[in-house]
Design a protein around this motif. Structure first.
Motif, short mmCIF file in Angstrom:
data_model
loop_
_atom_site.label_atom_id
_atom_site.label_comp_id
_atom_site.label_asym_id
_atom_site.label_seq_id
_atom_site.Cartn_x
_atom_site.Cartn_y
_atom_site.Cartn_z
N TYR A 194 7.88 -16.46 -17.76
CA TYR A 194 6.81 -17.00 -18.42
C TYR A 194 5.70 -15.93 -18.58
O TYR A 194 5.40 -15.10 -17.58
N SER A 195 4.90 -16.05 -19.72
CA SER A 195 3.73 -15.05 -19.94
C SER A 195 3.06 -15.53 -20.73
O SER A 195 3.02 -16.36 -21.61
N CYS A 196 1.63 -14.92 -20.48
CA CYS A 196 0.77 -15.29 -21.52
C CYS A 196 -0.27 -14.18 -21.77
O CYS A 196 -0.58 -13.43 -20.64
N THR A 197 -0.92 -13.95 -22.87
CA THR A 197 -1.74 -12.74 -23.29
C THR A 197 -3.18 -13.31 -23.71
O THR A 197 -2.94 -14.24 -24.54
N ILE A 198 -3.83 -13.07 -22.97
CA ILE A 198 -5.45 -13.66 -23.44
C ILE A 198 -6.02 -12.70 -24.30
O ILE A 198 -6.33 -11.44 -23.70
N PRO A 199 -6.66 -13.07 -25.34
CA PRO A 199 -7.25 -12.29 -26.26
C PRO A 199 -8.62 -12.01 -25.67
O PRO A 199 -9.22 -12.51 -25.04
N ASP A 200 -9.26 -10.73 -26.32
CA ASP A 200 -10.63 -10.42 -25.80
C ASP A 200 -11.70 -11.32 -26.56
O ASP A 200 -11.34 -11.56 -27.64
N ASN A 201 -12.73 -11.64 -25.69
CA ASN A 201 -13.79 -12.49 -26.07
C ASN A 201 -15.13 -11.75 -26.18
O ASN A 201 -16.12 -12.25 -26.32
N VAL A 202 -14.83 -10.32 -26.10
CA VAL A 202 -16.27 -9.53 -26.05
C VAL A 202 -17.08 -9.64 -27.35
O VAL A 202 -18.05 -9.66 -27.46
N GLY A 203 -16.39 -10.25 -28.48
CA GLY A 203 -17.19 -10.38 -29.73
C GLY A 203 -18.34 -11.41 -29.59
O GLY A 203 -19.38 -11.33 -30.15
N VAL A 223 -5.02 -2.26 -14.08
CA VAL A 223 -5.83 -1.76 -15.19
C VAL A 223 -5.67 -0.68 -16.14
O VAL A 223 -5.54 0.34 -15.08
N LYS A 224 -5.39 -0.61 -17.41
CA LYS A 224 -5.12 0.16 -18.07
C LYS A 224 -6.06 0.73 -18.88
O LYS A 224 -6.80 -0.24 -19.49
N ARG A 225 -7.00 1.82 -19.15
CA ARG A 225 -8.05 1.94 -19.91
C ARG A 225 -7.88 3.08 -20.99
O ARG A 225 -7.03 4.14 -20.58
N LYS A 226 -8.09 2.99 -22.05
CA LYS A 226 -7.89 3.73 -23.23
C LYS A 226 -9.01 3.37 -24.07
O LYS A 226 -9.50 2.34 -24.54
N THR A 227 -9.68 4.61 -24.78
CA THR A 227 -10.71 4.56 -25.58
C THR A 227 -10.36 4.11 -27.18
O THR A 227 -9.72 5.26 -27.54
N GLN A 228 -10.94 3.18 -27.64
CA GLN A 228 -10.62 3.31 -29.23
C GLN A 228 -11.16 4.10 -29.95
O GLN A 228 -12.65 4.42 -29.56
N GLN A 229 -10.77 4.62 -31.08
CA GLN A 229 -11.76 5.85 -31.89
C GLN A 229 -12.92 4.87 -32.49
O GLN A 229 -12.79 4.12 -32.91
N GLY A 230 -14.08 5.59 -32.28
CA GLY A 230 -15.31 5.02 -32.68
C GLY A 230 -15.85 3.93 -31.76
O GLY A 230 -16.95 3.33 -32.43
N ASP A 231 -15.40 3.61 -30.78
CA ASP A 231 -15.91 2.42 -30.09
C ASP A 231 -16.50 3.08 -28.89
O ASP A 231 -15.80 3.90 -28.24
N LYS A 232 -17.73 2.51 -28.30
CA LYS A 232 -18.44 2.64 -26.93
C LYS A 232 -17.68 2.09 -25.82
O LYS A 232 -18.21 2.53 -24.67
N ASN A 233 -17.05 0.95 -25.94
CA ASN A 233 -16.23 0.54 -24.68
C ASN A 233 -14.67 0.93 -24.63
O ASN A 233 -14.04 0.87 -25.83
N PRO A 234 -14.49 1.02 -23.58
CA PRO A 234 -12.89 1.21 -23.44
C PRO A 234 -11.91 0.07 -23.48
O PRO A 234 -12.51 -1.00 -23.33
N TYR A 235 -10.90 0.18 -23.87
CA TYR A 235 -9.92 -1.10 -24.03
C TYR A 235 -9.15 -1.01 -22.74
O TYR A 235 -8.51 -0.41 -22.35
N SER A 236 -9.43 -2.28 -22.24
CA SER A 236 -8.72 -2.31 -20.85
C SER A 236 -7.64 -3.60 -20.89
O SER A 236 -8.02 -4.58 -21.27
N GLU A 237 -6.62 -3.53 -20.01
CA GLU A 237 -5.58 -4.59 -20.09
C GLU A 237 -5.57 -5.00 -18.46
O GLU A 237 -5.51 -3.93 -17.63
N MET A 238 -5.59 -6.24 -17.97
CA MET A 238 -5.60 -6.55 -16.65
C MET A 238 -4.41 -7.45 -16.57
O MET A 238 -4.31 -8.42 -17.35
N ASN A 239 -3.45 -7.19 -15.46
CA ASN A 239 -2.33 -7.81 -15.41
C ASN A 239 -2.15 -8.59 -14.04
O ASN A 239 -2.18 -7.93 -13.19
N TRP A 240 -1.74 -9.79 -14.29
CA TRP A 240 -1.28 -10.50 -12.77
C TRP A 240 0.01 -11.03 -12.88
O TRP A 240 0.30 -11.76 -13.74
N GLN A 241 0.70 -10.90 -11.76
CA GLN A 241 1.88 -11.81 -11.74
C GLN A 241 1.63 -12.89 -10.71
O GLN A 241 1.53 -12.92 -9.60
N LEU A 242 1.54 -14.25 -11.28
CA LEU A 242 1.03 -15.45 -10.50
C LEU A 242 2.41 -16.21 -10.02
O LEU A 242 2.85 -16.75 -11.14
#
Length: 513
Positions: free
Chosen positions: A331-340, A475-494
């Motif tokens: 079972y899996s779920c990906t929650i999109p970014d709400n930073v906008g 947490v995995k961090r990588k910076t998108q080109q031209g973006d001041k914020n890093p892109y991060s993924e948080m993962n939980w095994q619940l």
């Protein structure tokens, strides 16, 4: 006396010219991209130094090669349209007369008001276009009759077929020396011949599943008779794609642009002429140890079907292998970014998030000794009930893959975010001034099923995740080109028991303009 009365009959063309027999297919290697390598080998008659073969059809650019035995090499190959003599079954009165030119016959014909009459003589000539036949009678007088008025022909014996001209494309091979016959080998790639894999996955228990693969072979080309056939997992590089070789251009076809002529792949036939399905759903009829011969060759894996026969414009299905593999629910779920939500920068009470779908899938592990190629796959449960039809992507030996079957409607997940802090004029980059917003989020998950489940939850954010977030996440961090914020993924095994509810919290900071 041999008599024939006119009846409507269709013309059956029988090629008698040895030139059109060609060399038979010896081996066919079929790729999933709709192309095939054809190898033809055999002995053909030679007229002086010239051997004639039928046109191979839609040959791909630069792939046609032909060779002769050592000591009598090929000097030249011409591909052209020519006229051949073919044998046609007699189906009309004019054809009957043409086949017996020079023979003595008695013709019965309708003479208008004078009634039916007959005439005997030797056929001198027949002109179907002019509707005339010329006879020389015993008194040496010549009589012409309209062939349309003749309803009966009487004579001693008659051939069952007649010769006629036929326009055909052919390959003319010029050899070094004159011989009566020679061995030739043709080698070329063409498109149209295609194979399609498909899989059946039947869940056995919570750890294993039964997997079966079959291959559907479509043959739009000439008939295959006892031809060694191979099916290839993997696609070769075809730089020029489906572009035809100049030898495939037929200049007699009006409206064909020979500079860009291509053979387009399509479903040329739905005629199922042979099916070797073995009751795949029934394990008793499909033992786990069944497998066709296969081998790895470089980047390809090749299944060997052996010698098969397949008519032109026909389709056949062949079982390839069965086996038991490791399998478990996922079972899996990906929650999109709400930073906008926070980019407007003026609403202190802004909240983001909402409900997200949890998906039910089966994770399989390739524990067999052959790769799984990208193909449709049908899933069934232990009771034989249909679960889903999806795509199985390429899976190397020893690798894992997940096949999604449906939304998990008895597992709900809600994500909420709110702004819990803000620092204006936090950072200046060039002429732009950025503020820092702190966002606090929660993930609430409920398991309404009557069994324990583990759900993989991934939350994506454009921001820097605070170490104070709930543990257990990666947490995995990588910076998108031209973006001041890093892109991060948080993962939980619940892991949730039947009826259990869990809440996880996280914090991250995001720079806003």
């Amino acid at each position: 006396m041999y008599k024939i009365a006119f009846t409507a009959a269709s013309l059956l063309v029988l090629h008698t010219a040895m030139a059109q027999q060609g060399v038979p297919p010896k081996k066919v290697t079929v790729f999933k991209n709709g192309t095939a390598l054809i190898v033809n080998e055999g002995t053909v008659p030679v007229n002086g130094k010239l051997a004639t073969l039928p046109d191979p059809g839609a040959v791909l650019l630069g792939t046609y090669w032909i060779g002769a035995p050592k000591g009598n090499t090929v000097k030249r190959v011409d591909v052209k349209t020519d006229t051949l003599k073919v044998q046609g079954a007699i189906g009309t009165i004019p054809q009957m007369l043409m086949a017996n030119t020079g023979k003595k016959v008695t013709l019965s014909y309708m003479a208008g008001e004078r009634g039916d009459r007959s005439i005997t003589g030797t056929i001198l000539s027949v002109s179907p276009a002019a509707n005339l036949v010329q006879l020389k009678k015993d008194d040496n007088k010549v009589t012409a009759l309209q062939t349309s008025s003749i309803y009966q022909v009487d004579m001693d014996n008659s051939p069952l077929a007649f010769a006629k001209d036929s326009i055909a494309r052919m390959v003319v091979v010029e050899l070094e020396n004159s011989v009566r016959e020679t061995a030739l080998k043709e080698l070329y790639m063409r498109d149209g011949l295609n194979w399609t894999p498909s899989y059946l996955l039947k869940i056995t228990d919570d750890k294993t599943a039964y997997l079966e693969m079959k291959a559907t072979l479509t043959n739009p080309g000439k008939r295959m008779t006892d031809v060694e056939t191979e099916l290839v997992v993997g696609s070769p590089v075809l730089y020029f794609g489906a572009q035809r070789d100049p030898m495939s251009f037929d200049f007699m076809q009006m409206g064909v642009d020979v500079a860009t002529a291509k053979f387009h792949m399509s479903q040329l036939s739905n005629n199922i002429v042979m099916t070797e399905a073995r009751g795949a759903v029934d394990e008793a009829a499909a033992p786990d140890d069944f497998s066709r011969d296969g081998e790895k060759q470089g980047d390809f894996y090749i299944y060997k079907l052996g010698k098969i026969s397949l008519p032109k414009q026909a389709t056949a299905t062949f079982p390839i292998f069965t086996g038991t593999i490791a399998c478990k629910e996922k079972y899996s779920c990906t929650i999109p970014d709400n930073v906008g939500t926070y980019q407007s920068g003026g609403d202190e009470s802004t909240e983001g998030g909402g409900f997200a779908d949890v998906y039910h899938a089966y994770e399989i592990k390739n524990t067999l000794n052959k790769p799984f190629t990208t193909a449709p796959i049908m899933l069934m449960d232990q009771q034989g009930n249909f679960l889903a039809q999806n795509q199985l992507k390429y899976t190397p030996v020893g690798a894992d893959n997940a096949i999604q079957i449906s939304k998990a409607i008895d597992i709900t997940l809600q994500n909420k975010e709110e702004e819990t802090g803000r620092v204006d004029n936090f950072k200046k980059v060039g002429k732009a001034v950025y503020g820092k917003v702190t966002v606090t989020g929660t993930v609430t998950i409920n398991n309404f099923q009557q069994k324990e489940v583990t759900v993989n939850v991934k939350k994506c954010v454009n921001g820097t995740v605070d170490p104070l977030s709930d543990g257990g996440n990666v947490v995995k961090r990588k910076t998108q080109q031209g973006d001041k914020n890093p892109y991060s993924e948080m993962n939980w095994q619940l892991a949730l028991k039947a009826g259990e509810k869990k809440v996880v919290r996280y914090i991250y900071q995001v720079l806003v303009n």
